[in-house]
Design a protein around this motif. Structure first.
Motif, mmCIF file in Angstrom:
data_model
loop_
_atom_site.group_PDB
_atom_site.id
_atom_site.type_symbol
_atom_site.label_atom_id
_atom_site.label_comp_id
_atom_site.label_asym_id
_atom_site.label_seq_id
_atom_site.Cartn_x
_atom_site.Cartn_y
_atom_site.Cartn_z
ATOM 1 N N VAL A 35 0.841 -1.197 0.000
ATOM 2 C CA VAL A 35 0.000 0.000 0.000
ATOM 3 C C VAL A 35 0.874 1.243 0.000
ATOM 4 O O VAL A 35 1.857 1.321 0.752
ATOM 5 C CB VAL A 35 -0.912 0.038 1.252
ATOM 6 C CG1 VAL A 35 -1.847 1.240 1.193
ATOM 7 C CG2 VAL A 35 -1.695 -1.258 1.391
ATOM 8 N N CYS A 36 0.512 2.220 -0.830
ATOM 9 C CA CYS A 36 1.179 3.523 -0.751
ATOM 10 C C CYS A 36 0.137 4.611 -0.609
ATOM 11 O O CYS A 36 -0.986 4.497 -1.117
ATOM 12 C CB CYS A 36 2.065 3.783 -1.971
ATOM 13 S SG CYS A 36 1.213 4.306 -3.456
ATOM 14 N N VAL A 37 0.499 5.658 0.104
ATOM 15 C CA VAL A 37 -0.342 6.835 0.286
ATOM 16 C C VAL A 37 0.409 8.037 -0.272
ATOM 17 O O VAL A 37 1.566 8.294 0.115
ATOM 18 C CB VAL A 37 -0.681 7.062 1.775
ATOM 19 C CG1 VAL A 37 -1.519 8.328 1.937
ATOM 20 C CG2 VAL A 37 -1.425 5.855 2.349
ATOM 21 N N LEU A 38 -0.225 8.774 -1.160
ATOM 22 C CA LEU A 38 0.370 9.957 -1.778
ATOM 23 C C LEU A 38 -0.307 11.204 -1.223
ATOM 24 O O LEU A 38 -1.537 11.292 -1.216
ATOM 25 C CB LEU A 38 0.202 9.895 -3.299
ATOM 26 C CG LEU A 38 0.775 8.645 -3.971
ATOM 27 C CD1 LEU A 38 0.245 8.506 -5.379
ATOM 28 C CD2 LEU A 38 2.293 8.702 -3.974
ATOM 29 N N GLU A 39 0.502 12.154 -0.776
ATOM 30 C CA GLU A 39 -0.019 13.357 -0.134
ATOM 31 C C GLU A 39 0.614 14.594 -0.761
ATOM 32 O O GLU A 39 1.840 14.688 -0.844
ATOM 33 C CB GLU A 39 0.275 13.316 1.371
ATOM 34 C CG GLU A 39 0.110 14.614 2.121
ATOM 35 C CD GLU A 39 -1.281 15.207 1.994
ATOM 36 O OE1 GLU A 39 -1.377 16.458 1.903
ATOM 37 O OE2 GLU A 39 -2.270 14.452 1.983
ATOM 38 N N LYS A 40 -0.224 15.545 -1.210
ATOM 39 C CA LYS A 40 0.312 16.730 -1.888
ATOM 40 C C LYS A 40 0.945 17.720 -0.928
ATOM 41 O O LYS A 40 1.782 18.536 -1.330
ATOM 42 C CB LYS A 40 -0.780 17.420 -2.706
ATOM 43 C CG LYS A 40 -1.899 18.050 -1.907
ATOM 44 C CD LYS A 40 -2.935 18.669 -2.837
ATOM 45 C CE LYS A 40 -4.116 19.241 -2.096
ATOM 46 N NZ LYS A 40 -3.796 20.425 -1.269
ATOM 47 N N GLY A 41 0.584 17.704 0.342
ATOM 48 C CA GLY A 41 1.192 18.602 1.306
ATOM 49 C C GLY A 41 2.645 18.255 1.571
ATOM 50 O O GLY A 41 3.077 17.120 1.376
ATOM 51 N N ALA A 42 3.416 19.245 2.030
ATOM 52 C CA ALA A 42 4.831 19.012 2.310
ATOM 53 C C ALA A 42 5.020 17.952 3.383
ATOM 54 O O ALA A 42 5.998 17.203 3.372
ATOM 55 C CB ALA A 42 5.501 20.315 2.735
ATOM 56 N N GLU A 43 4.078 17.861 4.315
ATOM 57 C CA GLU A 43 4.083 16.836 5.347
ATOM 58 C C GLU A 43 2.661 16.350 5.533
ATOM 59 O O GLU A 43 1.699 17.056 5.207
ATOM 60 C CB GLU A 43 4.610 17.395 6.684
ATOM 61 C CG GLU A 43 6.033 17.891 6.662
ATOM 62 C CD GLU A 43 6.451 18.480 7.998
ATOM 63 O OE1 GLU A 43 5.588 18.564 8.902
ATOM 64 O OE2 GLU A 43 7.625 18.846 8.146
ATOM 65 N N VAL A 44 2.515 15.169 6.067
ATOM 66 C CA VAL A 44 1.172 14.695 6.402
ATOM 67 C C VAL A 44 0.573 15.637 7.445
ATOM 68 O O VAL A 44 1.208 15.944 8.458
ATOM 69 C CB VAL A 44 1.212 13.253 6.936
ATOM 70 C CG1 VAL A 44 -0.163 12.836 7.453
ATOM 71 C CG2 VAL A 44 1.677 12.301 5.852
ATOM 72 N N GLY A 45 -0.631 16.101 7.190
ATOM 73 C CA GLY A 45 -1.308 17.016 8.104
ATOM 74 C C GLY A 45 -1.089 18.474 7.818
ATOM 75 O O GLY A 45 -1.798 19.321 8.364
ATOM 76 N N SER A 46 -0.119 18.793 6.944
ATOM 77 C CA SER A 46 0.208 20.211 6.731
ATOM 78 C C SER A 46 -0.852 20.957 5.938
ATOM 79 O O SER A 46 -0.860 22.197 5.928
ATOM 80 C CB SER A 46 1.563 20.347 6.027
ATOM 81 O OG SER A 46 1.521 19.801 4.719
ATOM 82 N N GLN A 47 -1.745 20.237 5.261
ATOM 83 C CA GLN A 47 -2.829 20.902 4.541
ATOM 84 C C GLN A 47 -4.196 20.404 4.991
ATOM 85 O O GLN A 47 -5.181 20.524 4.274
ATOM 86 C CB GLN A 47 -2.636 20.726 3.031
ATOM 87 C CG GLN A 47 -1.385 21.437 2.530
ATOM 88 C CD GLN A 47 -1.228 21.450 1.031
ATOM 89 O OE1 GLN A 47 -2.013 20.871 0.293
ATOM 90 N NE2 GLN A 47 -0.185 22.121 0.552
ATOM 91 N N VAL A 48 -4.235 19.866 6.209
ATOM 92 C CA VAL A 48 -5.497 19.430 6.809
ATOM 93 C C VAL A 48 -6.023 20.556 7.682
ATOM 94 O O VAL A 48 -5.300 21.082 8.534
ATOM 95 C CB VAL A 48 -5.294 18.157 7.647
ATOM 96 C CG1 VAL A 48 -6.564 17.814 8.411
ATOM 97 C CG2 VAL A 48 -4.890 16.998 6.755
ATOM 98 N N LEU A 49 -7.275 20.932 7.451
ATOM 99 C CA LEU A 49 -7.886 21.988 8.252
ATOM 100 C C LEU A 49 -9.291 21.545 8.638
ATOM 101 O O LEU A 49 -10.087 21.164 7.786
ATOM 102 C CB LEU A 49 -7.933 23.306 7.466
ATOM 103 C CG LEU A 49 -8.413 24.546 8.227
ATOM 104 C CD1 LEU A 49 -7.751 25.802 7.661
ATOM 105 C CD2 LEU A 49 -9.933 24.721 8.162
ATOM 106 N N SER A 50 -9.571 21.579 9.919
ATOM 107 C CA SER A 50 -10.901 21.262 10.413
ATOM 108 C C SER A 50 -11.092 21.986 11.730
ATOM 109 O O SER A 50 -10.122 22.454 12.326
ATOM 110 C CB SER A 50 -11.053 19.751 10.625
ATOM 111 O OG SER A 50 -12.350 19.437 11.084
ATOM 112 N N GLY A 51 -12.315 22.047 12.241
ATOM 113 C CA GLY A 51 -12.632 22.793 13.443
ATOM 114 C C GLY A 51 -11.665 22.673 14.619
ATOM 115 O O GLY A 51 -10.983 23.619 14.940
ATOM 116 N N ALA A 52 -11.505 21.596 15.346
ATOM 117 C CA ALA A 52 -12.216 20.361 15.142
ATOM 118 C C ALA A 52 -12.607 19.779 16.498
ATOM 119 O O ALA A 52 -11.778 19.678 17.394
ATOM 120 C CB ALA A 52 -11.343 19.353 14.400
ATOM 121 N N VAL A 53 -13.890 19.413 16.587
ATOM 122 C CA VAL A 53 -14.316 18.516 17.651
ATOM 123 C C VAL A 53 -14.424 17.142 17.020
ATOM 124 O O VAL A 53 -15.123 16.960 16.023
ATOM 125 C CB VAL A 53 -15.657 18.953 18.268
ATOM 126 C CG1 VAL A 53 -16.182 17.885 19.218
ATOM 127 C CG2 VAL A 53 -15.494 20.277 19.008
#
Length: 534
Positions: A35-53
């Motif tokens: 399995v491979c995961v490809l992410e466009k952000g420089a790091e995992v989580g660097s382009q994730v935005l949520s509230g968040a609860v």
């Protein structure tokens, strides 16, 4: 395979909750699956935005011992507040049952994704951050057989520079698109395979968020506040969230439904004006803003979910639109969808059974949860008061079992000509509590090589002047929260100037443009915002 190609059993595009959840579940079921995961952000989580609860229901199913494993959810919700605002008052309202957060946690979805990535890598998943995807690959039977990454080192005209590197072709037996809201590959495949032929148009909201460090005496870790009402007019859907974290931090944001009609409305400026409310300004006075970001979110709900399977793969998470709008939560449904997809993939690849992701998800608690609330968000298309009455009816009378399903309508079709609307005056920012867009974008920690192709493609650049400006008073200058679109007055008349290096990848322009003239595509991998714990 050679230097320009790779091969995996399963390719996952996007390292959000659904993509990482799918990767982890696959490895839990069979460590031999590649399995491979490809992410466009420089790091995992660097382009994730949520509230968040964050509701941990699916997380418990993935890792029953997630607390012992050190998942970064350490601030349990201790109190819920639901308020109706006027320009000077805040009236307490009964908290709807969907918004009760007992057992949930305030946290950073980006930080949770980083943690999930660590768990995935420990199981043997290959994760490649900094790689955006240019296109899907197809065989002669029109089946997806992989993806190709975006080339690196092209100049603004698309010509190779000294640092040019061609895109890499990655082949897979199956491909999962976990791109999040309005992913470019997802839009391509929905159109190619008519996956939305039997569903309503997807609708969206634009969420704008800041992280603040506040006076310790005002910090209330675990407190959750949601508001409706001011500063929005009653014909516009939206509201705010205020979440108190540990370490004197507050997550504060505003969401505006992109089905609004007045082209003079600016979601960014509505958020800034919201912060001038006496209750909010008092909270923020003496504090400092640490981060800023913006992101669109799916609001179409159950009736806007497209067909999930396509030849060679499937849609998971917010790529398919699993946000529960009344709950204001989607990470739990996204994570669960990725897990269900993984279980279907395991049976398909290892046991050689038919791929049954769609039918499995329809029998899961994800569909049950979304079906119950399917009529609540569409009710607000007729205004705030009708929406609240309809929401109460659906919640307390029919319990989500109404014999009808309300329809959604495409957001770009809702914009009215400027001549039929009143301009909205917004106060100037004070630089302390309210800010302009450019100083806010600076807090997004954007990295962008300006000498690369513009990822924002206009089918007809003149429409920005001949249609958007002439008829709608240049709405892209307002709905964009990052000052990407600018109208410049030249001796020969107005012209469009674009500032793509400001783009925070919110996708609002792709969604709201009244002529659907703008198409967002991913820039070079690693480009864009680099959020910290957003």
């Amino acid at each position: 395979m050679n230097d320009d190609t790779m091969a995996y059993d399963v390719i996952i595009v996007g390292a959000g909750p659904s993509g990482l959840g799918a990767a982890i579940r696959l490895k839990q079921l069979d460590p031999s699956i590649n399995v491979c995961v490809l992410e466009k952000g420089a790091e995992v989580g660097s382009q994730v935005l949520s509230g968040a609860v964050i509701e941990p229901r699916a997380l418990y199913e993935l890792f029953p011992d997630w607390k012992e494993r050190g998942a970064p959810l350490t601030t349990p919700v201790t109190k819920d507040h639901f308020l109706f605002l006027t320009s000077s008052q805040a009236w307490t309202m009964p908290t709807p049952p969907q918004m009760h957060n007992k057992g949930n946690y305030i946290g950073s979805l980006g930080a949770l994704c980083k943690w999930l990535a660590g768990q995935a890598e420990a199981l043997g998943v290959d994760i490649f951050p900094g790689f955006s995807i240019a296109r899907c690959l197809f065989n002669e039977e029109n089946q997806v057989i992989g993806v190709e990454t975006t080339p690196q080192g092209l100049d603004s005209q698309g010509n190779p520079t000294s640092r040019f590197e061609p895109g890499v072709q990655i082949f897979g037996s199956m491909t999962l698109l976990a791109e999040g809201c309005r992913g470019s590959l997802t839009q391509e495949l929905i159109k190619k395979y008519a996956l939305d032929a039997d569903s309503n148009p997807q609708t969206y909201g634009l969420g704008i968020k800041e992280i603040w460090e506040i006076d310790p005496s005002k910090s209330k870790p675990g407190h959750v506040v949601h508001t409706i009402g001011w500063p929005l007019q009653t014909d516009t859907y939206g509201g705010s969230f205020i979440y108190h974290l540990d370490n004197n931090q507050v997550l504060i944001g505003f969401v505006v439904g992109l089905d609004y009609g007045n082209p003079y409305l600016s979601p960014f400026n509505e958020f800034q004006r919201f912060k001038t409310h006496p209750m909010i300004s008092k909270l923020l006075e003496g504090g400092r803003c640490l981060s800023y970001g913006a992101r669109c979110l799916n609001e179409g709900g159950f009736q806007s979910i497209p067909k999930l399977e396509f030849p060679g793969g499937a849609l998971v998470g917010c790529a398919a639109g699993f946000l529960n709008v009344p709950k204001i939560k989607g990470s739990h449904t996204s994570l669960k969808s990725g897990m269900v997809a993984a279980e279907a993939l395991y049976d398909h690849l290892i046991k050689k059974e038919p791929f049954t992701y769609q039918s499995r998800l329809e029998k899961s608690w994800v569909y049950e949860e979304l079906y119950k609330v399917r009529n609540i968000r569409p009710g607000f298309q007729k205004g705030l008061w009708f929406g609240l009455i309809n929401a109460a009816f659906e919640t307390y009378v029919t319990w989500g079992k109404s014999p009808w399903t309300l329809k959604n309508h495409a957001d770009y079709q809702q914009l009215k000509p400027a001549a039929k609307c009143k301009p909205i005056p917004y106060p100037k920012p004070d630089g302390k509590i309210t800010f302009d867009r450019l100083s806010s974008v600076y807090r997004s920690n954007i990295h962008y090589d300006e000498n690369q192709p513009n990822p924002l493609h206009l089918k007809d650049p003149q429409k920005a002047v001949t249609v958007n400006n002439a008829v709608y008073a240049f709405p892209e200058g307002r709905y964009c929260p990052a000052h990407v679109y600018e109208l410049v007055e030249d001796p020969d008349g107005p012209r469009l100037q674009m500032n793509p290096s400001n783009c925070v990848h919110c996708k609002a322009c792709d969604i709201k443009d009244p002529t659907q003239n703008i198409t967002w595509t991913p820039p070079e991998g690693g480009s864009g915002p680099n959020y910290v714990n957003m």
